[in-house]
Design a protein around this motif. Sequence first.
Motif, short mmCIF file in Angstrom:
data_model
loop_
_atom_site.label_atom_id
_atom_site.label_comp_id
_atom_site.label_asym_id
_atom_site.label_seq_id
_atom_site.Cartn_x
_atom_site.Cartn_y
_atom_site.Cartn_z
N SER A 75 -19.51 12.20 -16.89
CA SER A 75 -20.49 11.69 -17.85
C SER A 75 -21.08 12.86 -18.61
CB SER A 75 -21.63 10.96 -17.12
OG SER A 75 -21.15 9.80 -16.49
N ALA A 76 -21.29 12.64 -19.91
CA ALA A 76 -21.90 13.67 -20.75
C ALA A 76 -22.62 12.99 -21.90
CB ALA A 76 -20.84 14.62 -21.28
N VAL A 77 -23.62 13.67 -22.42
CA VAL A 77 -24.33 13.17 -23.59
C VAL A 77 -23.77 13.88 -24.81
CG1 VAL A 77 -26.58 12.97 -24.73
CG2 VAL A 77 -26.41 12.70 -22.24
N GLU A 78 -23.27 13.07 -25.76
CA GLU A 78 -22.72 13.61 -27.00
C GLU A 78 -23.36 12.89 -28.17
OE1 GLU A 78 -18.50 13.10 -26.85
OE2 GLU A 78 -18.31 14.16 -24.95
N GLY A 79 -23.99 13.63 -29.05
CA GLY A 79 -24.63 13.03 -30.21
C GLY A 79 -25.72 12.04 -29.83
N GLY A 80 -26.41 12.30 -28.74
CA GLY A 80 -27.48 11.41 -28.30
C GLY A 80 -26.99 10.18 -27.54
N MET A 81 -25.67 10.05 -27.38
CA MET A 81 -25.10 8.90 -26.67
C MET A 81 -24.47 9.38 -25.36
SD MET A 81 -24.87 6.00 -28.89
CE MET A 81 -23.51 5.22 -28.13
#
Length: 150
Positions: A75-81
């Motif tokens: 899991s990772a946060v990319e562009g606020g998502m």
Amino acid sequence: MKPSLAFSLLAGLLLAGGVHASAADHVRASHAWIRVLPGDLPAGAYVTLENQADQPVALSGASSSIYARVMLHHSAVEGGMSRMTMVDSLTVPAHGKAVLAPAGYHLMLMQAATPVKPGDTVRLTLKFSDGSTLPADFIARPANALDAGD
């Protein structure tokens, strides 16, 4: 066969076997826990893996007699998502560790054969890229848990 020749052959076989130790022989699992969600929702499994070998090892998945499917995810946060993707493996560095934790690498547990409740112990078999396995007991924790509770 002379006893000294038999001893030499046996010693050689034992030494040769020791040279090819498996990845699982060098890895220690600790702080193993599962975040149990309500109903039939998938659970997440988290663990710290410590590699005591001189070479890196790769965790390639896991299995369980309780869960029909176990997948390695990141899991990772990319562009606020927040995004979750399935991965093929996770490297545990030589003389280092890899931490599977919420919002990072984790094992996704799907389709429990029987309900798993907080306090239960679930055995997962960790699988490494060399084909070796390491059984580890995971403690089930409630949905609001942030760590193993130890």
